[in-house]
Design a protein around this motif. Structure first.
Motif, PDB file in Angstrom:
ATOM      1  N   LYS A 224       0.718  -1.206   0.095  1.00  0.00           N
ATOM      2  CA  LYS A 224       0.067   0.001   0.012  1.00  0.00           C
ATOM      3  C   LYS A 224       0.796   1.292  -0.142  1.00  0.00           C
ATOM      4  O   LYS A 224       1.967   1.302   0.544  1.00  0.00           O
ATOM      5  N   LYS A 226      -0.084   5.031   0.729  1.00  0.00           N
ATOM      6  CA  LYS A 226      -1.359   5.722   1.747  1.00  0.00           C
ATOM      7  C   LYS A 226      -2.347   4.752   1.671  1.00  0.00           C
ATOM      8  O   LYS A 226      -2.457   3.829   2.461  1.00  0.00           O
ATOM      9  N   ASP A 227      -3.438   5.174   0.844  1.00  0.00           N
ATOM     10  CA  ASP A 227      -4.546   4.268   0.875  1.00  0.00           C
ATOM     11  C   ASP A 227      -4.852   3.231  -0.106  1.00  0.00           C
ATOM     12  O   ASP A 227      -6.025   2.701  -0.268  1.00  0.00           O
ATOM     13  N   GLU A 228      -3.923   3.325  -1.052  1.00  0.00           N
ATOM     14  CA  GLU A 228      -4.065   2.537  -2.438  1.00  0.00           C
ATOM     15  C   GLU A 228      -3.153   1.264  -2.281  1.00  0.00           C
ATOM     16  O   GLU A 228      -1.951   1.256  -2.213  1.00  0.00           O
ATOM     17  N   ALA A 230      -1.897  -1.805  -4.441  1.00  0.00           N
ATOM     18  CA  ALA A 230      -1.234  -2.191  -5.870  1.00  0.00           C
ATOM     19  C   ALA A 230      -0.467  -3.177  -5.748  1.00  0.00           C
ATOM     20  O   ALA A 230       0.232  -3.534  -4.931  1.00  0.00           O
ATOM     21  N   LYS A 241       4.073   0.322 -11.202  1.00  0.00           N
ATOM     22  CA  LYS A 241       2.731  -0.023 -10.631  1.00  0.00           C
ATOM     23  C   LYS A 241       2.135  -0.830 -12.050  1.00  0.00           C
ATOM     24  O   LYS A 241       2.047  -0.420 -13.175  1.00  0.00           O
ATOM     25  N   THR A 244      -3.913  -1.355  -9.669  1.00  0.00           N
ATOM     26  CA  THR A 244      -4.354  -0.859  -8.339  1.00  0.00           C
ATOM     27  C   THR A 244      -5.857  -2.174  -8.033  1.00  0.00           C
ATOM     28  O   THR A 244      -6.554  -2.319  -8.836  1.00  0.00           O
ATOM     29  N   GLY A 246      -8.708  -3.610  -5.075  1.00  0.00           N
ATOM     30  CA  GLY A 246      -9.423  -3.319  -3.839  1.00  0.00           C
ATOM     31  C   GLY A 246      -8.828  -4.237  -2.757  1.00  0.00           C
ATOM     32  O   GLY A 246      -8.778  -5.481  -2.800  1.00  0.00           O
ATOM     33  N   GLU A 247      -8.885  -3.714  -1.333  1.00  0.00           N
ATOM     34  CA  GLU A 247      -8.344  -4.428  -0.267  1.00  0.00           C
ATOM     35  C   GLU A 247      -9.305  -5.643   0.197  1.00  0.00           C
ATOM     36  O   GLU A 247     -10.295  -5.587   0.118  1.00  0.00           O
ATOM     37  N   SER A 271      -9.283  -9.014  -6.005  1.00  0.00           N
ATOM     38  CA  SER A 271      -9.643  -7.471  -5.592  1.00  0.00           C
ATOM     39  C   SER A 271     -11.212  -7.650  -4.879  1.00  0.00           C
ATOM     40  O   SER A 271     -12.005  -8.194  -5.554  1.00  0.00           O
TER      41      SER A 271
END
Length: 344
Positions: A224, A226-228, A230, A241, A244, A246-247, A271
């Protein structure tokens, strides 16, 4: 009399030829049967491995044997095991019940304890058993990498030779050991030989918490910024990258557990996305070998706890561990299922 002796000599020569051919053929078979597991299965935690037509996998701690993952396997070892390896005519695995590296024959008999160790991972390759030894301390990298010699002789509580201190094992490919250490800028990925020599720095990953994957000459990392969250392709200079995602948070451990499987540049990744006002896990496929390729959704996983993947005999299999709605706090490990892409 001369004719009789010549016939005897001819028979003796033929017998010698047959013996020599048998020795050559058997040695060739042994060579092809002593390499070890592949990196893609190592990345998955060695819950499944294959050799000479036989597939071995772990389910609920037990070891099963099959020739087709889509079919139910035969129980080989009943217990609490992990890190299944098959090399030569032996199974190598970690017995969690007694915290020991052990081996048996292919039928699960003639069990021998090799070494009592607390380990984080274990890979058997050629004539060596390579382990990440858990030192149980609070250092940045609380592991050492040790090597034990694989032998047909009976071993008892062997002490591994430490080849790298404060290093975590990632994988083994051919004659190279891949490992990671924490550096000033993040995780540093290295390779070395079985003696811990000929070290080479391969990549710097700009995170201390990344999950690292080796695929041939390529290195990938999931982390991660920050909040992303990938997936990145990494080398010594850059982290590029790839996609990206989703957690997927495991609420039991409060950690990110997105499943990743990569083999020859073909990336499968899980994802979490919002579908019809509900968050679900979705499996995607991306060919990183093709410039400008986009991800394709191949499977809606719903609400899962863990996804495992493997390719065997050019077939792609998945196995889902899901929460058990009938028994709070427990989960159910599913069977392996082959995924077949729809024909276009």
């Amino acid at each position: 009399m001369i004719l009789e002796n010549s016939n005897k000599n001819l028979k003796a020569i033929l017998i010698i030829i047959v013996i020599l051919l048998t020795m050559v053929l058997s040695s060739c078979g042994a060579k092809s049967n002593t390499v070890g597991t592949d990196l893609a299965d190592v990345n998955q935690g060695l819950v499944v491995t294959k050799q000479d037509g036989n597939i071995f996998y772990i389910k609920n701690g037990d070891v099963y044997k099959t020739t087709d993952l889509a079919k139910k396997g035969k129980l080989v070892l009943d217990g609490d095991y992990s890190f299944i390896n098959v090399v030569g005519e032996k199974l190598y695995y970690y017995d969690n019940g007694i915290s020991s590296i052990s081996k048996s024959n292919m039928q699960g008999f003639k069990i021998e304890v090799i070494a009592e160790l607390y380990i984080e991972s274990m890979i058997v390759n050629r004539d060596n058993i390579i382990v990440s030894i858990n030192k149980g301390n609070s250092e940045k990298t609380p592991y050492d990498i040790g090597v034990l010699k694989r032998t047909e002789k009976k071993l008892a509580n062997v002490t591994p030779k430490i080849i790298k201190k404060n290093a975590k094992l990632i994988g083994v490919g051919g004659d190279e050991i891949y490992y990671q250490q924490i550096g000033k800028k993040g995780i540093e990925v290295y390779s070395c030989d079985i003696k811990g020599e000929n070290e080479s720095k391969l990549a710097i990953i700009k995170s201390n918490d990344a999950k690292v994957y080796i695929d041939g000459d390529d290195i990938y990392a999931l982390y991660k910024v920050k909040d992303e969250l990938a997936i990145y392709k990494c080398d010594k200079k850059t982290n590029t990258k790839v996609v990206t995602i989703g957690e997927h948070i495991d609420f039991a451990t409060n950690s990110v557990v997105n499943s990743i499987y990569i083999n020859n540049g073909i990336l499968y990744y899980e994802s979490v996305i919002n579908k019809a006002e509900k968050y679900v896990s979705v499996l995607y496929k991306l060919d990183t070998n093709k410039k400008g390729a986009t991800s394709a959704e191949i499977m809606n996983l719903g609400d899962i706890r863990k996804l495992e993947m493997t390719i065997k005999d050019e077939k792609f299999y998945t196995r889902v561990t899901s929460w058990d709605d009938k028994a709070a706090g427990t989960y159910t490990v599913g069977d392996w299922k082959e995924y077949k892409e729809a024909k276009k």
